[in-house]
Design a protein around this motif. Structure first.
Motif, PDB file in Angstrom:
ATOM      1  N   ALA A  87       0.763  -1.191   0.243  1.00 39.07           N
ATOM      2  CA  ALA A  87       0.122  -0.169   0.253  1.00 39.07           C
ATOM      3  C   ALA A  87       0.871   1.221  -0.035  1.00 39.07           C
ATOM      4  O   ALA A  87       0.366   2.469   0.303  1.00 39.07           O
ATOM      5  CB  ALA A  87      -1.064  -0.053   1.189  1.00 39.07           C
ATOM      6  N   GLN A  88       1.926   1.289  -0.217  1.00 39.69           N
ATOM      7  CA  GLN A  88       3.044   2.215  -0.288  1.00 39.69           C
ATOM      8  C   GLN A  88       3.244   3.038   0.784  1.00 39.69           C
ATOM      9  O   GLN A  88       3.266   4.261   0.876  1.00 39.69           O
ATOM     10  CB  GLN A  88       2.398   3.202  -1.477  1.00 39.69           C
ATOM     11  N   GLU A  89       3.198   2.129   1.985  1.00 38.71           N
ATOM     12  CA  GLU A  89       3.316   2.397   3.477  1.00 38.71           C
ATOM     13  C   GLU A  89       2.170   3.664   3.833  1.00 38.71           C
ATOM     14  O   GLU A  89       2.699   4.538   4.714  1.00 38.71           O
ATOM     15  CB  GLU A  89       4.616   3.234   3.630  1.00 38.71           C
ATOM     16  N   ARG A  90       1.208   3.690   3.240  1.00 40.80           N
ATOM     17  CA  ARG A  90      -0.089   4.313   3.480  1.00 40.80           C
ATOM     18  C   ARG A  90      -0.689   3.877   5.096  1.00 40.80           C
ATOM     19  O   ARG A  90      -1.413   4.437   5.713  1.00 40.80           O
ATOM     20  CB  ARG A  90      -0.992   4.719   2.715  1.00 40.80           C
ATOM     21  N   LEU A  91      -0.157   2.582   5.500  1.00 35.95           N
ATOM     22  CA  LEU A  91      -0.650   1.977   6.478  1.00 35.95           C
ATOM     23  C   LEU A  91       0.403   2.137   7.754  1.00 35.95           C
ATOM     24  O   LEU A  91       0.327   1.374   8.625  1.00 35.95           O
ATOM     25  CB  LEU A  91      -1.384   0.550   6.512  1.00 35.95           C
ATOM     26  N   ASN A  92       1.063   3.065   7.503  1.00 35.18           N
ATOM     27  CA  ASN A  92       2.343   3.244   8.573  1.00 35.18           C
ATOM     28  C   ASN A  92       2.004   3.141  10.112  1.00 35.18           C
ATOM     29  O   ASN A  92       2.625   2.631  10.896  1.00 35.18           O
ATOM     30  CB  ASN A  92       3.475   4.186   8.075  1.00 35.18           C
ATOM     31  N   ASP A  93       0.882   4.188  10.331  1.00 36.74           N
ATOM     32  CA  ASP A  93       0.596   4.272  11.659  1.00 36.74           C
ATOM     33  C   ASP A  93       0.039   2.939  12.178  1.00 36.74           C
ATOM     34  O   ASP A  93       0.065   2.540  13.526  1.00 36.74           O
ATOM     35  CB  ASP A  93      -0.322   5.475  11.736  1.00 36.74           C
ATOM     36  N   VAL A  94      -0.843   2.217  11.519  1.00 36.62           N
ATOM     37  CA  VAL A  94      -1.516   1.160  11.843  1.00 36.62           C
ATOM     38  C   VAL A  94      -0.261   0.055  12.106  1.00 36.62           C
ATOM     39  O   VAL A  94      -0.377  -0.572  13.126  1.00 36.62           O
ATOM     40  CB  VAL A  94      -2.475   0.616  11.032  1.00 36.62           C
ATOM     41  N   TYR A  95       0.595   0.015  11.251  1.00 37.90           N
ATOM     42  CA  TYR A  95       1.557  -1.108  11.192  1.00 37.90           C
ATOM     43  C   TYR A  95       2.544  -0.753  12.404  1.00 37.90           C
ATOM     44  O   TYR A  95       2.907  -1.832  13.095  1.00 37.90           O
ATOM     45  CB  TYR A  95       2.288  -1.149   9.973  1.00 37.90           C
ATOM     46  N   TYR A  96       2.640   0.397  12.749  1.00 39.81           N
ATOM     47  CA  TYR A  96       3.642   0.881  13.887  1.00 39.81           C
ATOM     48  C   TYR A  96       2.958   0.581  15.168  1.00 39.81           C
ATOM     49  O   TYR A  96       3.635  -0.154  16.065  1.00 39.81           O
ATOM     50  CB  TYR A  96       3.802   2.441  13.773  1.00 39.81           C
ATOM     51  N   PHE A  97       1.608   0.655  15.024  1.00 37.41           N
ATOM     52  CA  PHE A  97       0.926   0.108  16.426  1.00 37.41           C
ATOM     53  C   PHE A  97       0.867  -1.260  16.697  1.00 37.41           C
ATOM     54  O   PHE A  97       1.332  -1.522  17.675  1.00 37.41           O
ATOM     55  CB  PHE A  97      -0.439   0.683  16.372  1.00 37.41           C
ATOM     56  N   PHE A  98       0.957  -2.126  15.558  1.00 35.11           N
ATOM     57  CA  PHE A  98       0.779  -3.418  16.051  1.00 35.11           C
ATOM     58  C   PHE A  98       2.330  -3.966  16.080  1.00 35.11           C
ATOM     59  O   PHE A  98       2.469  -5.005  16.932  1.00 35.11           O
ATOM     60  CB  PHE A  98       0.128  -4.138  14.731  1.00 35.11           C
ATOM     61  N   SER A  99       3.199  -3.584  15.292  1.00 38.20           N
ATOM     62  CA  SER A  99       4.481  -4.195  15.334  1.00 38.20           C
ATOM     63  C   SER A  99       5.417  -3.459  16.028  1.00 38.20           C
ATOM     64  O   SER A  99       6.676  -4.299  16.473  1.00 38.20           O
ATOM     65  CB  SER A  99       5.162  -3.846  13.729  1.00 38.20           C
ATOM     66  N   VAL A 100       4.917  -2.586  16.805  1.00 41.99           N
ATOM     67  CA  VAL A 100       6.042  -1.589  18.001  1.00 41.99           C
ATOM     68  C   VAL A 100       5.300  -1.738  19.350  1.00 41.99           C
ATOM     69  O   VAL A 100       5.729  -2.556  20.188  1.00 41.99           O
ATOM     70  CB  VAL A 100       6.475  -0.385  17.412  1.00 41.99           C
TER      71      VAL A 100
END
Length: 629
Positions: free
Chosen positions: A295-308
């Motif tokens: 998704a061209q890193e448009r889900l960075n905030d969601v990914y950061y929440f789950f992966s960090v």
């Protein structure tokens, strides 16, 4: 300390030594005297609409903060994503001066000097820790640098030292800051690859432990390398790949760590269930990473929440659980658990403390101590692995010796069986003609007088000796006892002493008995005496002046143990190893049958015999029989 395994003490010593490398006193010795630390600077937050052009710093209506504390970032307003920093350069005395910023936070950084943009860095990924080395000129003394920094997260500003000095010296400092991370991480990756290759040559039970251990060491090495500012400073174009590899290392570490503990330290249900949760969640995070990249890193905030955020909470929970499990096992006296608890507690305490402080500071903290905790933990894992390898090696050596012993016993049994069959057939065929010959010689001796009669007596004695040898052959070939009964060892040895003492006295020796009355064994009295007369007779023949033969017995674990010790000539190791072999004798006139028969009689009575001897010291025979019920 006496009860703590040596591996733990060595582990602590190595950790203390390595941590001492980062001591300020050590760092001071490597810092050239001409370097100068800039003590303070000014900073103001950006406002909406600013884009980092130099005209923005000339606005007199903006308020600047004076910063003197370089140990932490200033508190950032919630809706601000940029800041200006103003630094006045000191006097520059080097031919090739430079300024080193140990840590500037921001994804987009621009430096201005003399009204000109002379350095700009933009990172399209979420790693905002920048180490920047800027070359200067001597005429830049006293000038002001303006720095524009912009970030999508709430970390902006300078933390750590800002140093001026010679460019080459500062470049050396810049490399030394983080090169140890690369060395340490690369070492772990190499160790993991070695473990992985070795695991394919192991049996399935050991393979699981080695694979999980290699996964742990590999993920830790990967995280240390990709988290280090070294790569982002010198090879910044691959920064996005480094972050992805760091996340992959974290996804591998958590389930591997839980699995290793489950298989090797504690298999409690909670760890097993938590390992399944971590495995599923790591797969979920890996899927999220792929989706975010697509998704061209448009889900960075969601990914950061789950992966960090969520993943770090799970990591803290796992560390607490594993510390509890390892300490619980260590309290039971398990040496491996003690080693692991020491290394893991070191890692867990540092990691939990740093993660807690990281979230308390809302991300305004650079994690760096965890790598030393990891180092201690990996050392503990390697110590356990080495301990297990040493135990396996001891088992292999023990099994090899037992195999050699069984092989020798098998060869001896086969040889004895062949000799027994041969001895039985020869003895039967020879004994009858000898008896006939002896009978005729006895008749002739009654009719002869004078010299011929002496010759006949000599012939009869030799025939008796031949008959005794044949009897030994038959005893060796068929040692089964026709009549067995319960024998009192003391009574048997008193009888033996009466028979053999005159021979000992002739040799100038004496025999002493120390045998309790109550020790009894099951066997044939005449064969029992024959076996021990052979042993004692050999001891008497080995005696020198003032020789002494000691005989004592006792009961040990349901066995009657009899010792016969002399202070005679003794035997070397080669002679000792051949005792009981067919026809082996170290006496000039010996046939070797005596010890053969002795070994066979003791074996038939379900006994065991062993010898210890030293040349010039003496020999001791130890015989064990089952105690009669």
């Amino acid at each position: 300390m006496r009860h703590v395994p040596k591996a733990v003490a060595a582990l602590l010593a190595v950790i203390v030594m390595l941590l001492s490398l980062g001591h300020p006193a050590y760092a001071a010795k490597t810092t050239p005297e001409r370097e100068y630390k800039i003590p303070s600077w000014d900073m103001r937050w950006g406002v909406e609409g600013e884009d980092g052009s130099l005209d923005e710093v000339r606005d007199p209506g903006k308020t600047w903060m004076h910063i003197q504390d370089d140990s932490q970032l200033p508190t950032q307003p919630g809706n601000i994503g940029s800041a200006w920093i103003r630094i006045r350069l000191p006097s520059l005395y080097d031919e090739t001066p430079a300024v080193l910023f140990e840590n500037i936070y921001g994804r987009h950084i621009t430096l201005y000097k003399d009204g000109i943009n002379f350095y700009e860095s933009y990172r399209g990924y979420n790693y905002e820790n920048n180490r920047i080395l800027i070359p200067l000129k001597p005429e830049d003394s006293g000038k002001t640098l303006y720095i524009w920094t912009e970030s999508s997260r709430n970390r902006l500003g300078i933390i750590g030292n800002v140093i001026t000095g010679d460019y080459r010296d500062l470049l050396g400092n810049l490399v030394r800051m983080d090169v140890l991370d690369i060395v340490l991480g690369s070492t772990f990756i190499f160790i993991a690859l070695v473990l992985l290759i070795c695991s394919f040559f192991l049996f399935r039970p050991s393979m699981a432990m080695w694979l999980s251990l290699s996964a742990i060491v590999l993920s830790i090495g990967l995280m240390i390398v990709t988290y280090s500012p070294f790569l982002y400073t010198f090879y910044r174009s691959f920064g996005k790949l480094y972050l992805q590899l760091f996340d992959v290392g974290m996804f591998i570490l958590l389930p591997s760590l839980a699995y290793f503990f489950e298989q090797n330290i504690s298999s409690i249900l909670l760890i097993r269930q938590f390992r399944k949760v971590l495995t599923a969640y790591s797969l979920f995070c890996f899927t999220m990473m792929i989706v975010n990249l697509g998704a061209q890193e448009r889900l960075n905030d969601v990914y950061y929440f789950f992966s960090v955020t969520v993943l770090y909470v799970l990591l803290v929970a796992l560390l607490v659980l594993l510390v509890f499990a390892s300490v619980r096992r260590a309290l039971k006296g398990d040496h491996e658990a003690i080693i692991l608890s020491t290394g893991f507690a070191f890692f867990a305490v540092i990691s939990i403390s740093e993660l807690t402080w990281f979230f308390i500071r809302e991300g305004h903290y650079n994690l760096f101590l965890w790598k030393w905790g990891v180092f201690g933990f990996v050392l503990a894992l390697i110590a356990i692995l080495g301990r297990r390898l040493a135990e396996k090696h001891k088992q292999v050596v023990r099994y090899s010796r037992e195999l050699e012993m069984f092989n020798n016993e098998l060869q001896r049994s086969e040889k004895m069986e062949i000799i027994s069959d041969l001895a039985a057939s020869v003895a039967h065929e020879v004994r009858n003609p000898l008896q006939v010959t002896r009978g005729f010689l006895q008749l002739m001796s009654k009719q002869e007088d004078g010299k011929n009669k002496d010759y006949l007596y000599i012939a009869l004695e030799e025939l008796d000796r031949a008959s005794a040898i044949i009897t030994d052959f038959l005893t060796f070939a068929k040692p089964e006892f026709e009549q067995t009964k319960t024998l009192t060892i003391l009574d048997e040895f008193k009888h033996i002493e009466g028979i053999i003492s005159p021979m000992a006295n002739l040799q100038g020796g004496k025999i002493s008995l120390d045998i309790p009355q109550e020790i009894k064994v099951r066997g044939n009295s005449s064969k029992f005496k024959q076996a021990f007369i052979n042993i004692i007779k050999n001891s008497i023949e080995a005696l020198r002046d003032q020789g002494h033969i000691q005989i004592w017995a006792y009961v040990d674990n349901g066995e009657a143990v009899i010792h016969i010790r002399d202070n005679g000539e003794g035997m070397d190791a080669q002679t000792l190893s051949r005792l009981g072999e067919p026809y082996f004798s170290n006496k000039t006139k010996g046939t070797g049958l005596g010890m053969m028969v002795t070994f066979r009689i003791i074996e038939t009575m379900n006994g065991k015999i062993s010898f210890t001897s030293a040349k010039g010291v003496g020999t001791e025979a130890t015989i064990r029989f089952p105690v009669a019920g």
